[in-house]
Design a protein around this motif. Structure first.
Motif, PDB file in Angstrom:
ATOM      1  N   HIS A  84       0.821  -1.220   0.000  1.00  0.00           N
ATOM      2  CA  HIS A  84       0.000   0.000   0.000  1.00  0.00           C
ATOM      3  C   HIS A  84       0.854   1.269   0.000  1.00  0.00           C
ATOM      4  O   HIS A  84       0.345   2.339  -0.274  1.00  0.00           O
ATOM      5  N   ARG A  85       2.150   1.157   0.344  1.00  0.00           N
ATOM      6  CA  ARG A  85       3.020   2.342   0.485  1.00  0.00           C
ATOM      7  C   ARG A  85       4.149   2.222  -0.540  1.00  0.00           C
ATOM      8  O   ARG A  85       5.295   2.005  -0.189  1.00  0.00           O
ATOM      9  N   PRO A 133      -3.028  -3.390  -1.757  1.00  0.00           N
ATOM     10  CA  PRO A 133      -3.135  -2.996  -0.345  1.00  0.00           C
ATOM     11  C   PRO A 133      -3.398  -4.112   0.654  1.00  0.00           C
ATOM     12  O   PRO A 133      -3.354  -3.863   1.860  1.00  0.00           O
ATOM     13  N   GLY A 165       4.569  -4.943   9.675  1.00  0.00           N
ATOM     14  CA  GLY A 165       3.231  -5.472   9.980  1.00  0.00           C
ATOM     15  C   GLY A 165       2.926  -6.712   9.160  1.00  0.00           C
ATOM     16  O   GLY A 165       2.223  -7.620   9.619  1.00  0.00           O
ATOM     17  N   ASN A 193       9.562   0.173   9.584  1.00  0.00           N
ATOM     18  CA  ASN A 193       9.424   1.551  10.093  1.00  0.00           C
ATOM     19  C   ASN A 193       8.875   1.553  11.524  1.00  0.00           C
ATOM     20  O   ASN A 193       8.429   2.576  12.028  1.00  0.00           O
ATOM     21  N   TYR A 195       6.328   0.718  12.965  1.00  0.00           N
ATOM     22  CA  TYR A 195       4.888   0.887  13.230  1.00  0.00           C
ATOM     23  C   TYR A 195       4.067   0.135  12.202  1.00  0.00           C
ATOM     24  O   TYR A 195       4.456   0.041  11.033  1.00  0.00           O
TER      25      TYR A 195
HETATM   26  C1  LIG Z   1      -4.842  -8.371   5.354  1.00  0.00           C
HETATM   27  C2  LIG Z   1      -4.989  -6.941   5.805  1.00  0.00           C
HETATM   28  N1  LIG Z   1      -5.161  -6.674   7.120  1.00  0.00           N
HETATM   29  C3  LIG Z   1      -5.279  -5.388   7.536  1.00  0.00           C
HETATM   30  C4  LIG Z   1      -5.222  -4.348   6.637  1.00  0.00           C
HETATM   31  C5  LIG Z   1      -5.312  -2.899   7.121  1.00  0.00           C
HETATM   32  N2  LIG Z   1      -3.983  -2.276   7.043  1.00  0.00           N
HETATM   33  C6  LIG Z   1      -3.616  -1.525   5.989  1.00  0.00           C
HETATM   34  S1  LIG Z   1      -2.043  -0.996   6.090  1.00  0.00           S
HETATM   35  C7  LIG Z   1      -1.836  -1.735   7.588  1.00  0.00           C
HETATM   36  C8  LIG Z   1      -0.530  -1.613   8.323  1.00  0.00           C
HETATM   37  C9  LIG Z   1       0.557  -2.321   7.654  1.00  0.00           C
HETATM   38  O1  LIG Z   1       1.758  -2.095   8.361  1.00  0.00           O
HETATM   39  P1  LIG Z   1       3.130  -2.499   7.735  1.00  0.00           P
HETATM   40  O2  LIG Z   1       3.006  -3.775   7.001  1.00  0.00           O
HETATM   41  O3  LIG Z   1       4.140  -2.417   8.808  1.00  0.00           O
HETATM   42  O4  LIG Z   1       3.396  -1.365   6.633  1.00  0.00           O
HETATM   43  P2  LIG Z   1       3.511   0.202   6.841  1.00  0.00           P
HETATM   44  O5  LIG Z   1       2.116   0.739   6.791  1.00  0.00           O
HETATM   45  O6  LIG Z   1       4.188   0.446   8.136  1.00  0.00           O
HETATM   46  O7  LIG Z   1       4.317   0.671   5.687  1.00  0.00           O
HETATM   47  C10 LIG Z   1      -2.982  -2.414   7.974  1.00  0.00           C
HETATM   48  C11 LIG Z   1      -3.127  -3.174   9.225  1.00  0.00           C
HETATM   49  C12 LIG Z   1      -5.068  -4.680   5.269  1.00  0.00           C
HETATM   50  N3  LIG Z   1      -4.988  -3.739   4.329  1.00  0.00           N
HETATM   51  N4  LIG Z   1      -4.920  -5.974   4.891  1.00  0.00           N
END
Ligand SMILES: Cc1ncc(C[n+]2csc(CCOP(=O)(O)OP(=O)(O)O)c2C)c(N)n1
Length: 347
Positions: A84-85, A133, A165, A193, A195
């Motif tokens: 997503h980032r 995402p 995460g 990162n 978080y």
């Molecule tokens: C399977 C799933 N669970 C929860 C989410 C909601 N969600 C979107 S981004 C995110 C955090 C992800 O954290 P990380 O992987 O550390 O990446 P960062 O945002 O720190 O770059 C979550 C929980 C999702 N998109 N997909």
């Protein structure tokens, strides 16, 4: 390795980064690419703030050195996936700037025809095969691409960029296992990162270094300061070359910090929830862009004047791309479902 120690302490590593003079050409290019990514994300932040961009945007301001360092050792035949980032990875690999901004604005000239937005980027010709995402969702896709690369025997690699995460998703562990047992040319890049959304890794995992998962699966790993492009690229070089030589997967844990909130343009979205302003302030001193420039200046590789000139050129480029994207047409209503269903080939 269970804990990151000083690597996760923002008060450490704030001196200028160490650079290799023989690598001047790359370091100048790396600085300019990091500046382009930073300017682009700041432009996106403005578009979000003013309500012109409507899709959710996850910005990676502060994390630029990881994409740029890893991209140095990848080529268009490699198969890279993001999450997503992923604006930084898309740009570092050579994705088109105007198509990125058009995608975020929902325009038909966007890299996914305006149908995906910030979290569905694609630049296949540059080796960037997409961002999705669903947290950890692209990791098994990259493993599949690595399996294909192994069959092709052309020395290319599969790469997945993801966050700390994503290490809490079962599919990461399955992906590590299969990559290890099949000796796949697969590179796992964790942008740790610290978080995940609003929660500190210390509240989510018993240890803060994700490389322990690689160790458990017998995969060689490197843990580096993710805000130093020089150390990122050197670690990436080692792991990627090993994978190209058919010696199996590698795992790169690059420790960093995002300056802005989890999603959107505000710096302080999480402040008072889990992150403190002091922590953000301390990490800003560990800025990958500023520290690289200071090192280049100290070594007389780039002057303040040259830096300002690069900055002005980049600002102009981003501003022009934004204007073009704003003028671009919207997708047509009759195409609303065009890319939803795959053709069966029988019609
Ligand atoms: C399977 C799933 N669970 C929860 C989410 C909601 N969600 C979107 S981004 C995110 C955090 C992800 O954290 P990380 O992987 O550390 O990446 P960062 O945002 O720190 O770059 C979550 C929980 C999702 N998109 N997909």
């Amino acid at each position: 390795m269970l804990n990151l120690g000083d690597l996760a302490n923002p008060k450490k590593f704030i001196d200028p980064v160490h650079i290799d003079r023989a690598d001047s050409e790359f370091l100048i290019q790396a600085l300019c690419m990091m500046m382009l990514i930073r300017e682009t994300e700041q432009c996106i932040a403005e578009l979000v703030k003013s309500g012109i961009a409507n899709c959710p945007c996850h910005l990676a301001v502060g994390q630029e050195a990881i994409s740029v360092g890893v991209a140095r050792h990848l080529n268009k035949q490699d198969r890279v996936f993001g999450n997503h980032r992923s604006h930084a990875q898309y740009l570092a690999l050579g994705g088109d700037l105007e198509e990125l901004l058009a995608e975020i604005l929902g325009k038909v000239t966007g890299c996914s025809k305006g149908m995906g937005g910030s979290m569905h980027l694609y630049a296949g010709e540059q080796g960037f095969h997409g961002s999705v995402p669903i947290v950890a969702g692209t990791i098994p896709l990259a493993v599949g691409a690595a399996l294909a690369a192994k069959f092709d025997q052309q020395g290319s690699v599969g790469v997945a960029f993801f966050g700390d995460g994503a290490c809490e998703e079962g599919v990461l562990h399955e992906s590590l296992n299969i990559s290890s047992i099949m000796k796949l040319p697969m590179i796992f890049v964790v942008e740790n990162n610290l978080y995940s959304s609003h929660l500190d890794i210390q509240q989510r995992q018993p240890f803060d270094s994700t490389s322990r998962f690689a160790e458990a699966h017998g995969i060689p790993y490197e843990v580096v300061e993710g805000n130093d492009v020089g150390v990122v690229e050197k670690a990436a070089a080692k792991l990627i070359q090993r994978a190209r030589d058919n010696k199996g997967p590698g795992f790169l844990e690059a420790v960093t910090f995002r300056w802005l909130g989890h999603v959107g343009s505000n710096e302080d979205i999480d402040v008072g929830v889990r992150r403190s302003l002091e922590e953000i302030k301390a990490w800003k001193k560990r800025d990958p862009v500023q520290r690289l420039f200071l090192a280049l200046e100290k070594n007389e590789i780039m002057s303040q004047k040259e830096f300002q000139q690069h900055l002005q050129d980049i600002k102009k480029r981003v501003s022009q791309a934004k204007e073009n994207a704003l003028q671009a047409p919207w997708p047509k209503l009759e195409n609303l479902e065009s890319y939803v269903y795959a053709s069966t080939g029988s019609e």
